[in-house]
Design a protein around this motif. Structure first.
Motif, PDB file in Angstrom:
ATOM      1  N   ASN A 148       0.687  -1.140  -0.016  1.00 53.95           N
ATOM      2  CA  ASN A 148      -0.192   0.109  -0.065  1.00 53.95           C
ATOM      3  C   ASN A 148       0.880   1.255  -0.051  1.00 53.95           C
ATOM      4  O   ASN A 148       0.432   2.276   0.344  1.00 53.95           O
ATOM      5  CB  ASN A 148      -0.928   0.091   1.309  1.00 53.95           C
ATOM      6  N   THR A 179      -1.228   8.895  -7.439  1.00 49.64           N
ATOM      7  CA  THR A 179      -2.448   8.845  -6.886  1.00 49.64           C
ATOM      8  C   THR A 179      -3.677   8.690  -8.093  1.00 49.64           C
ATOM      9  O   THR A 179      -4.576   8.704  -7.935  1.00 49.64           O
ATOM     10  CB  THR A 179      -2.819  10.074  -6.217  1.00 49.64           C
ATOM     11  N   PHE A 189      -6.703   4.660  -4.633  1.00 49.57           N
ATOM     12  CA  PHE A 189      -7.440   5.944  -4.176  1.00 49.57           C
ATOM     13  C   PHE A 189      -8.643   6.558  -4.685  1.00 49.57           C
ATOM     14  O   PHE A 189      -9.223   5.767  -5.665  1.00 49.57           O
ATOM     15  CB  PHE A 189      -6.310   6.926  -4.898  1.00 49.57           C
ATOM     16  N   SER A 190      -9.360   7.142  -3.793  1.00 47.74           N
ATOM     17  CA  SER A 190     -10.684   7.524  -4.172  1.00 47.74           C
ATOM     18  C   SER A 190     -10.933   8.340  -5.403  1.00 47.74           C
ATOM     19  O   SER A 190     -12.283   8.704  -5.759  1.00 47.74           O
ATOM     20  CB  SER A 190     -11.421   8.215  -2.922  1.00 47.74           C
ATOM     21  N   ASP A 193      -9.167  10.308   1.297  1.00 47.37           N
ATOM     22  CA  ASP A 193      -8.295   9.250   1.558  1.00 47.37           C
ATOM     23  C   ASP A 193      -7.445   9.635   2.558  1.00 47.37           C
ATOM     24  O   ASP A 193      -7.077  10.916   2.690  1.00 47.37           O
ATOM     25  CB  ASP A 193      -7.637   8.798   0.429  1.00 47.37           C
ATOM     26  N   GLU A 194      -7.158   8.902   3.587  1.00 46.11           N
ATOM     27  CA  GLU A 194      -5.999   9.206   4.388  1.00 46.11           C
ATOM     28  C   GLU A 194      -4.575   8.610   4.094  1.00 46.11           C
ATOM     29  O   GLU A 194      -4.616   7.440   3.797  1.00 46.11           O
ATOM     30  CB  GLU A 194      -6.274   8.747   6.120  1.00 46.11           C
ATOM     31  N   LEU A 239      -6.766  14.772   0.042  1.00 45.19           N
ATOM     32  CA  LEU A 239      -6.105  13.834   0.819  1.00 45.19           C
ATOM     33  C   LEU A 239      -5.796  14.166   2.153  1.00 45.19           C
ATOM     34  O   LEU A 239      -5.168  15.411   2.480  1.00 45.19           O
ATOM     35  CB  LEU A 239      -4.835  13.263   0.096  1.00 45.19           C
ATOM     36  N   LEU A 267      -0.991   4.746   1.684  1.00 44.50           N
ATOM     37  CA  LEU A 267      -2.417   4.820   1.853  1.00 44.50           C
ATOM     38  C   LEU A 267      -3.053   4.111   2.953  1.00 44.50           C
ATOM     39  O   LEU A 267      -2.901   2.980   2.836  1.00 44.50           O
ATOM     40  CB  LEU A 267      -3.121   4.452   0.482  1.00 44.50           C
ATOM     41  N   SER A 278      -9.289   2.649   5.262  1.00 45.23           N
ATOM     42  CA  SER A 278     -10.381   3.518   5.633  1.00 45.23           C
ATOM     43  C   SER A 278     -10.895   3.212   7.231  1.00 45.23           C
ATOM     44  O   SER A 278     -10.855   2.029   7.537  1.00 45.23           O
ATOM     45  CB  SER A 278     -11.652   2.944   4.599  1.00 45.23           C
TER      46      SER A 278
END
Length: 599
Positions: free
Chosen positions: A191, A252, A264-265, A271-272, A304, A329, A332
């Motif tokens: 990740n 990203t 990634f969203s 995202d964190e 982010l 990443l 969640s």
């Protein structure tokens, strides 16, 4: 762009061992197996999982700088940019043998994978009862290598590998099982994404001098840590505000089929991440701070959420002038994940008693706290008295003269900077340019307009203090402040305007002498300034061309002078004379004087 081909060492062959001995001197809690170049913890707790890593040297503090409590148990070191052989690695495995098992973590380079893998298999063959007690994690976080290109060899390992060390090491220190430590390490490796950028390649000590790979106007995105070429070159070198978003696109993107490595969203964000900004070895701390700032700005624009920031030299490429950006990443916080974001961050924040790990705050970064200065009108300042509100005989000519001087200083910046690289600390040209640009901005804003000469000079004094700074800024600020004071007392008198200026300039020079020991001839800006003012004063202000000529000659004469004051006093005098380098500060005054009159 030139490459640094010179290095400090005894011999190329002993450099790695000499360096490892130095590391063990710095950190007495580690020991060195000199024959195999293995650095290991001298007080290993054998009831805990061991972490073994390694690879070629030249990436310091990786790998040996991370050996110690809370991180790695041992590191096996090869020669510069060369993998250690399998027998070295087997010795490393033997040294960390324990009751709970060992996790080997390597960067995805063919030599490292083969030699560490071979050592693992040989160890298993020799110790069949422990065959399942040694696990293997390969880190390939480099997104510059696309999916098609990486089909066989996979992506290269970069600074993200250090996050694997840290998080897995923290869990091992807490007593995690072999499966837990291995799974944590593998999860972090899976990740994490990184991208590097460099202004130039590096030079390996002991090899033939290299020629430049990149021109002075180029940068290379996607460079590896062993001088491997990158993904693309860009010219001219972009500002960080343009460069960083391009790098983040590599990390990203959700639309690039070659580089969408992590889920990634995308545009909706949320995202964190953990941010690691890594110095590849040759970037100043000043620049690194700017990289962090711009990266945070760019990540915020992508929505982010940065949970931790790390910055410093973690995995270098000798002295490469470049940096890399790594994003981890986080899972969640809504979904059930193993490990959780909280667990990952706790492992990252856990103490590590190793010299290579950099300080981190252990908290979510907040917006930069800045304290704004009070508005200028609320501050005590030099204010021209009522009788000092004297307009220039020609407002437009006054401002045009200042503009002409400022543009000339800006144009002369490269020449003055080059002089100061030899004769000082290299910033004189940029200092003068910064002051000139700030003055031009005040003219553009109508703050300096010639309707109140004394107040205009006061503004220029304040600019010298704030926009220039340093020694030059202080000298110019004192001089212009004193000039404003002199004009306040002379312009209302029965002096002619021209004579008032010459008297005030002489007064300002005398006041400047109160704060500097420099007297002509001294190889400083005082030389041309004094020559100009002396001629002007003797002629009661009636001989400006001759005064300018005298000032220019004073600056030229500094080529022959021994430095008695200023930065040049610390430079070998013979070198300055041999190269006929004038004093940069004096040259700046020459540029100012020669542009007082329109040619």
């Amino acid at each position: 762009m030139s490459i640094q081909n010179k290095h400090f060492f005894n011999t190329p062959d002993t450099l790695v061992i000499d360096s490892l001995k130095g590391l063990c001197t710095i950190n007495p809690k580690i020991a060195l197996d000199e024959a195999n170049k293995v650095v290991y913890s001298d007080s290993q707790d054998r009831s805990k999982v061991a972490l073994l890593c390694g690879g070629g040297s030249g990436h310091e503090p990786a790998h040996a700088g991370f050996v110690g409590k809370g991180m790695l148990t041992a590191a096996v070191c090869g020669n510069v940019f060369a993998s250690p052989n399998a027998s070295q690695v087997r010795r490393g495995i033997d040294l960390v043998d324990n009751d709970k098992g060992t996790v080997i973590i390597v960067k995805n380079y063919t030599g490292d994978v083969l030699n560490f893998g071979l050592a693992k298999e040989q160890y298993a063959a020799l110790h069949p009862d422990k065959a399942n007690q040694v696990r293997f994690v390969i880190v390939g976080d480099d997104v510059a290598v696309g999916k098609t290109q990486a089909t066989i060899v996979g992506r290269r390992g970069l600074a993200g590998t250090v996050l694997v060390y840290k998080i897995a090491g923290a869990l091992a220190e807490l007593g995690g099982s072999l499966d837990e430590v291995f799974n944590y390490a593998q999860w972090v490796a899976d990740n994490t994404v990184s991208i590097g950028v460099g202004l130039e390649h590096c030079h390996v000590p002991g090899t033939a001098p290299s020629s430049s790979h990149l021109s002075s106007s180029e940068i290379e995105i996607g460079m590896g840590i062993h001088n491997e070429s990158g993904h693309k070159r860009i010219s001219p070198v972009p500002a960080l505000s343009d460069l960083i978003p391009q790098l983040l696109d590599f990390l990203t993107s959700t639309t690039d089929s070659e580089r969408s490595f992590l889920p990634f969203s995308g545009p909706q964000g949320g995202d964190e991440v953990v941010l690691l900004v890594n110095n590849l070895g040759g970037v100043s701390e000043l620049e690194m701070g700017a990289v962090v700032t711009e990266t945070m700005v760019a990540l915020a624009k992508q929505n982010l959420s940065v949970q931790r920031v790390l910055s410093g030299s973690f995995m270098t490429s000798l002295n490469m002038p470049g940096f890399s950006i790594t994003l981890l990443l986080l899972p969640s916080r809504v979904a059930q994940a193993s490990p959780s974001a909280e667990e990952i961050l706790a492992s990252l924040d856990a103490p590590a008693d190793v010299p290579g790990w950099k300080w981190s705050s252990g908290v979510v970064p907040a917006e930069t706290k800045t304290r704004l200065a009070a508005p200028r009108e609320n501050q005590p300042a030099f204010v021209a008295s009522s009788h000092g509100a004297t307009a220039a005989p020609d407002d437009k000519m006054f401002t045009e003269t200042i503009q002409r001087v400022c543009h000339a200083l800006i144009a002369a910046e490269p020449e003055i900077t080059q002089m100061d690289v030899i004769a000082g600390d290299g910033d004189c040209g940029l200092t003068l340019k910064g002051g000139a640009e700030a003055v031009l901005k005040k003219i553009e804003d109508g703050v300096i307009d010639g309707t109140n000469v004394i107040q205009d000079i006061v503004v220029i004094s304040q600019i010298a203090e704030e926009a220039m700074g340093g020694t030059s800024g202080a000298l110019y600020s004192i001089f212009f402040s004193a000039l404003a004071q002199g004009l306040q007392s002379t312009l209302p008198s029965d002096h002619t305007v021209v004579k008032a200026w010459s008297v005030s300039l002489l007064s300002a020079l005398e006041k400047l002498y109160t704060y500097t020991h420099a007297r002509p001839p001294s190889r400083t800006l005082v030389d041309p300034l004094a020559a100009f003012i002396d001629v002007l004063a003797k002629a009661e202000g009636q001989s400006l061309p001759e005064a300018i000529q005298a000032g220019s000659a004073g600056a030229e004469k500094t080529r022959e002078l021994e430095a008695k004051a200023g930065r040049s006093a610390y430079v070998e005098g013979a070198r300055l004379k041999d190269q006929k380098v004038p004093d940069p500060g004096a040259w700046g005054v020459k540029v100012i004087l020669e542009n007082l009159i329109k040619i």
